[in-house]
Motif scaffolding. Structure first.
Motif, PDB file in Angstrom:
ATOM      1  N   LEU A   1      33.909  34.677  45.430  1.00 33.30           N
ATOM      2  CA  LEU A   1      34.076  34.279  46.834  1.00 33.30           C
ATOM      3  C   LEU A   1      35.459  33.689  47.077  1.00 33.30           C
ATOM      4  O   LEU A   1      36.072  33.935  48.128  1.00 33.30           O
ATOM      5  N   SER A   2      35.978  32.924  46.130  1.00 35.17           N
ATOM      6  CA  SER A   2      37.333  32.377  46.264  1.00 35.17           C
ATOM      7  C   SER A   2      38.362  33.499  46.256  1.00 35.17           C
ATOM      8  O   SER A   2      39.326  33.484  47.036  1.00 35.17           O
TER       9      SER A   2
ATOM     10  N   THR B   1      33.062  31.829  53.157  1.00 33.74           N
ATOM     11  CA  THR B   1      33.200  31.965  51.704  1.00 33.74           C
ATOM     12  C   THR B   1      33.573  30.628  51.078  1.00 33.74           C
ATOM     13  O   THR B   1      33.157  30.328  49.953  1.00 33.74           O
ATOM     14  N   ASP B   2      34.326  29.804  51.807  1.00 35.81           N
ATOM     15  CA  ASP B   2      34.708  28.486  51.294  1.00 35.81           C
ATOM     16  C   ASP B   2      33.479  27.597  51.156  1.00 35.81           C
ATOM     17  O   ASP B   2      33.296  26.925  50.137  1.00 35.81           O
ATOM     18  N   ALA B   3      32.635  27.599  52.171  1.00 34.63           N
ATOM     19  CA  ALA B   3      31.421  26.778  52.109  1.00 34.63           C
ATOM     20  C   ALA B   3      30.462  27.301  51.040  1.00 34.63           C
ATOM     21  O   ALA B   3      29.882  26.526  50.278  1.00 34.63           O
TER      22      ALA B   3
ATOM     23  N   GLY C   1      31.442  26.660  47.071  1.00 35.94           N
ATOM     24  CA  GLY C   1      31.144  25.307  46.615  1.00 35.94           C
ATOM     25  C   GLY C   1      29.651  25.048  46.504  1.00 35.94           C
ATOM     26  O   GLY C   1      29.182  24.436  45.535  1.00 35.94           O
ATOM     27  N   TRP C   2      28.907  25.520  47.484  1.00 33.17           N
ATOM     28  CA  TRP C   2      27.466  25.311  47.478  1.00 33.17           C
ATOM     29  C   TRP C   2      26.816  26.005  46.272  1.00 33.17           C
ATOM     30  O   TRP C   2      26.005  25.411  45.565  1.00 33.17           O
ATOM     31  N   VAL C   3      27.182  27.275  46.055  1.00 33.28           N
ATOM     32  CA  VAL C   3      26.603  28.026  44.941  1.00 33.28           C
ATOM     33  C   VAL C   3      26.978  27.365  43.611  1.00 33.28           C
ATOM     34  O   VAL C   3      26.124  27.186  42.733  1.00 33.28           O
TER      35      VAL C   3
ATOM     36  N   LEU D   1      40.836  27.930  41.531  1.00 36.39           N
ATOM     37  CA  LEU D   1      40.820  29.031  42.509  1.00 36.39           C
ATOM     38  C   LEU D   1      40.467  28.566  43.919  1.00 36.39           C
ATOM     39  O   LEU D   1      41.078  29.011  44.893  1.00 36.39           O
ATOM     40  N   ASP D   2      39.457  27.689  44.036  1.00 38.00           N
ATOM     41  CA  ASP D   2      38.996  27.262  45.356  1.00 38.00           C
ATOM     42  C   ASP D   2      40.103  26.588  46.168  1.00 38.00           C
ATOM     43  O   ASP D   2      40.388  27.018  47.291  1.00 38.00           O
TER      44      ASP D   2
END
Length: 188
Positions: free
Chosen positions: A10-11, A43-45, A48-50, A64-65
């Protein structure tokens, strides 16, 4: 792809989305820019959540984030400044804060001898600042779709400037406390 690699994927997707977001901004295709930026924000949210929910936080992900965030936001801010939606003074303030944080983080991280498994963690104020910066990009694009909203631009600019300065000071304070703590440990 297994679940543990999803946050990093996602990042990377957010990094890839930077190019079409900037191009649509520069071409003043504001609706598409808003949609792409919104997807990037999701994708940012999600990453982190995953990562937290399924305990798949990695050192690579901790790098990466924030890189994906900074690349997307700074590139968007440059494009918004080029097309006249973001004042140059705010762009410079954001850029200087980010440069200070990247330099300080690299210096602090390289100089402290911590294990390779240590995760880079943003401060709470930095997370708030990033959320406000994402909101600013969406707001500025929305003002082109609904010009009446532009009367709130100054409020947004002052809010972002304030959060940018406060989060920069927060990082300086964190590094200062860390340096004092390390110095005390050396003296023991």
């Amino acid at each position: 792809m297994n679940l543990s690699s999803l946050p990093n994927a996602l990042s990377i997707l957010r990094i890839i989305l930077t190019v079409p977001v900037v191009l649509t901004l520069l071409n003043e295709d504001f609706f598409l820019a808003m949609m792409l930026f919104f997807i990037a924000g999701i994708t940012d949210a999600l990453d982190g959540w995953v990562a937290k929910r399924y305990s798949c936080q990695t050192r690579l992900g901790s790098i990466l984030d924030p890189v994906a965030d900074k690349l997307l936001l700074v590139s968007s801010f440059i494009a918004l400044s080029i097309i006249g939606l973001l004042p140059l003074w705010l762009l410079l303030l954001i850029f200087l804060r980010d440069l200070m944080i990247v330099s300080g983080t690299v210096g602090s991280f390289m100089g402290n001898g911590e294990s390779d498994n240590h995760l880079l963690m943003p401060s709470k104020l930095s997370k708030i600042n990033t959320a406000l910066q994402i909101a600013l990009v969406l707001f500025l694009v929305t003002t082109k779709l609904y010009p009446i909203l532009s009367e709130w631009s100054t409020v947004f600019f002052i809010t972002i400037a304030t959060s940018t300065v406060l989060s920069g000071i927060d990082y300086i304070w964190i590094w200062f406390e860390k340096a004092i703590s390390q110095e005390k440990q050396k003296q023991k």
